[in-house]
Design a protein around this motif. Structure first.
Motif, short mmCIF file in Angstrom:
data_model
loop_
_atom_site.label_atom_id
_atom_site.label_comp_id
_atom_site.label_asym_id
_atom_site.label_seq_id
_atom_site.Cartn_x
_atom_site.Cartn_y
_atom_site.Cartn_z
N ARG A 124 0.66 -1.24 0.05
CA ARG A 124 0.00 0.00 -0.08
C ARG A 124 0.89 1.24 -0.16
NH1 ARG A 124 -5.32 0.51 -1.67
NH2 ARG A 124 -6.35 2.23 -0.41
N TRP A 125 0.30 2.29 -0.67
CA TRP A 125 1.20 3.57 -0.79
C TRP A 125 0.29 4.81 -0.97
CZ3 TRP A 125 6.40 4.72 -2.03
CH2 TRP A 125 7.33 3.69 -2.43
N TYR A 126 0.76 5.52 -0.09
CA TYR A 126 0.24 6.99 0.16
C TYR A 126 0.96 8.11 -0.65
CZ TYR A 126 -3.30 4.51 2.98
OH TYR A 126 -4.15 3.49 3.37
N ASN A 127 2.28 8.12 -0.32
CA ASN A 127 3.04 9.19 -0.51
C ASN A 127 4.11 8.89 -1.99
OD1 ASN A 127 2.38 10.87 1.89
ND2 ASN A 127 3.42 9.07 2.70
N PHE A 128 3.92 9.71 -2.80
CA PHE A 128 4.56 9.76 -4.19
C PHE A 128 5.48 10.65 -4.77
CE2 PHE A 128 0.41 7.89 -3.70
CZ PHE A 128 0.48 6.35 -4.04
N GLU A 129 5.86 11.56 -3.68
CA GLU A 129 6.86 12.85 -4.00
C GLU A 129 7.57 12.92 -3.03
OE1 GLU A 129 4.18 16.19 -3.99
OE2 GLU A 129 3.35 15.73 -6.07
N PRO A 130 9.01 13.13 -3.01
CA PRO A 130 10.12 13.20 -2.25
C PRO A 130 9.50 14.20 -0.84
CG PRO A 130 11.06 13.47 -4.30
CD PRO A 130 9.59 13.45 -4.53
N SER A 131 8.99 15.20 -1.26
CA SER A 131 8.74 15.91 -0.03
C SER A 131 7.53 15.35 0.92
CB SER A 131 8.08 17.31 -0.39
OG SER A 131 6.76 17.39 -1.13
N SER A 132 6.51 14.84 0.42
CA SER A 132 5.79 14.08 1.38
C SER A 132 6.23 12.89 2.03
CB SER A 132 4.22 13.73 0.48
OG SER A 132 4.37 12.91 -0.42
N LEU A 134 9.38 12.39 2.70
CA LEU A 134 10.22 12.63 3.87
C LEU A 134 9.66 13.12 5.13
CD1 LEU A 134 13.07 14.45 1.73
CD2 LEU A 134 13.16 12.03 2.83
N GLU A 135 8.61 13.88 4.65
CA GLU A 135 7.84 14.29 5.99
C GLU A 135 7.26 13.29 6.75
OE1 GLU A 135 4.79 15.95 8.66
OE2 GLU A 135 4.52 14.81 6.88
N CYS A 136 6.60 12.47 6.13
CA CYS A 136 6.03 11.15 6.65
C CYS A 136 6.93 10.37 7.21
CB CYS A 136 5.10 10.57 5.71
SG CYS A 136 3.43 11.40 5.23
N GLY A 137 8.14 10.05 6.65
CA GLY A 137 9.08 9.22 7.21
C GLY A 137 9.44 9.99 8.53
N ALA A 138 9.58 11.29 8.60
CA ALA A 138 10.13 11.56 10.01
C ALA A 138 8.71 11.70 10.97
CB ALA A 138 10.46 13.26 9.68
N ALA A 139 7.96 12.14 10.60
CA ALA A 139 6.81 12.19 11.50
C ALA A 139 6.28 10.86 12.20
CB ALA A 139 5.42 12.74 10.99
N GLY A 140 6.43 9.73 11.13
CA GLY A 140 5.97 8.54 11.55
C GLY A 140 7.19 7.85 12.28
N THR A 141 8.57 7.97 12.05
CA THR A 141 9.34 7.22 12.81
C THR A 141 9.84 8.12 14.02
OG1 THR A 141 9.94 6.58 10.49
CG2 THR A 141 11.67 6.25 12.20
N PHE A 142 10.24 9.28 13.90
CA PHE A 142 10.67 10.12 15.07
C PHE A 142 9.81 10.96 15.73
CE2 PHE A 142 14.08 9.16 11.86
CZ PHE A 142 14.84 8.36 12.60
N GLY A 143 8.89 11.43 15.20
CA GLY A 143 7.94 12.57 15.80
C GLY A 143 8.71 13.80 15.50
N GLY A 144 8.33 14.68 16.60
CA GLY A 144 9.13 16.01 16.33
C GLY A 144 8.24 17.27 15.88
N TRP A 145 7.04 16.70 15.24
CA TRP A 145 6.17 17.80 14.63
C TRP A 145 5.34 18.71 15.65
CZ3 TRP A 145 0.59 17.88 14.74
CH2 TRP A 145 0.06 18.73 13.94
N GLU A 146 5.14 19.75 15.14
CA GLU A 146 4.18 20.84 16.18
C GLU A 146 3.48 21.22 15.19
OE1 GLU A 146 6.91 23.35 18.51
OE2 GLU A 146 7.72 21.73 19.78
N GLY A 199 7.56 6.66 5.13
CA GLY A 199 7.55 7.38 4.07
C GLY A 199 6.81 6.97 3.04
N GLN A 200 6.58 5.92 2.78
CA GLN A 200 5.68 5.13 1.79
C GLN A 200 4.08 4.96 2.42
OE1 GLN A 200 6.72 1.04 0.61
NE2 GLN A 200 4.57 0.29 0.70
N CYS A 201 3.81 4.87 3.66
CA CYS A 201 2.60 4.64 3.89
C CYS A 201 2.04 5.36 5.16
CB CYS A 201 2.24 3.31 4.04
SG CYS A 201 3.35 2.46 5.34
N TYR A 202 2.98 6.33 5.86
CA TYR A 202 2.23 6.92 6.98
C TYR A 202 1.66 8.17 6.45
CZ TYR A 202 2.33 9.18 11.61
OH TYR A 202 2.11 9.80 12.80
N GLU A 203 0.35 8.73 7.11
CA GLU A 203 -0.33 9.77 6.57
C GLU A 203 -0.30 10.93 7.34
OE1 GLU A 203 -4.10 8.28 4.51
OE2 GLU A 203 -3.86 6.80 5.86
#
Length: 203
Positions: A124-132, A134-146, A199-203
């Motif tokens: 299953r894939w939700y993200n298809f551009e480097p920007s989304s 990377l952002e989903c990879g960061a938020a889904g793995t490490f957190g840190g979003w505000e 990065g692939q599947c986090y929303e």
């Protein structure tokens, strides 16, 4: 941009890393680089560090940034790859193959693909551009979003289900859920693999 690689010995938190990636996202939105090409570049750059069991956070950040400038001349490892690297390599090469096959099948042209589509191999894939990605990879793995970060991420509407201190599932406003800021140790290849998967599947 806060360059995490300039002072590799300085403590880095998940918030620092998210802000770094948020800036990559801002810059990456102006790039026409397809995600497949980005991942191919990241694969080449990662291969040069295959023998290392983990990456300092600054080196990890440097790889993510450098992959926006694809190169065919990335240095090759001079030692056997670590077991963790082999797991990471299997994940990234599978993702590259998924993107190739989705492009050939016309899936990447589907207008509503961001609601989720299946690759021919079933992933299953939700993200298809480097920007989304990377952002989903960061938020889904490490957190840190505000809230208020300029990455497009917002709280989901309505309450969310979380575990309380006793392990019971409770309903809460997502703004009341504490998001810890933690210092990051070196990034293992296994964590890097989790980053790719998010990065692939986090929303």
């Amino acid at each position: 941009m806060n360059d995490l690689s300039k002072n590799p010995d300085a403590p880095v938190t998940n918030r620092d890393l998210y802000c770094f990636i948020a800036e990559l996202v801002r810059r990456g939105r102006a790039s026409a680089l397809p995600l497949q090409a980005y991942l191919e570049s990241l694969h080449q750059l990662g291969r040069a560090r295959a023998a290392q069991p983990s990456l300092p956070v600054g080196a990890f950040a440097e790889l993510l940034s450098a992959a926006f400038a694809p190169t065919r001349d990335a240095p090759q490892p001079c030692a056997p790859p670590s077991d963790g690297y082999l797991i990471w390599e299997k994940c990234i090469t599978t993702q590259i193959q998924d993107l190739q096959e989705m492009r050939a099948a016309g899936t990447l042209e589907y207008e509503h693909r961001f609601f989720g589509v299946d690759a021919p191999r079933g992933a299953r894939w939700y993200n298809f551009e480097p920007s989304s990605y990377l952002e989903c990879g960061a938020a889904g793995t490490f957190g840190g979003w505000e809230e208020g970060d300029a990455t497009g991420r917002v709280y989901v509407p309505g309450p969310v289900a979380v575990l309380d201190e006793s392990g019971a599932v409770v309903s809460m406003d997502p703004r009341d859920v504490e998001e810890p800021i933690v210092e990051l140790p070196p990034i293992t290849w296994e964590q890097f693999t989790e980053f790719l998967e998010a990065g692939q599947c986090y929303e």
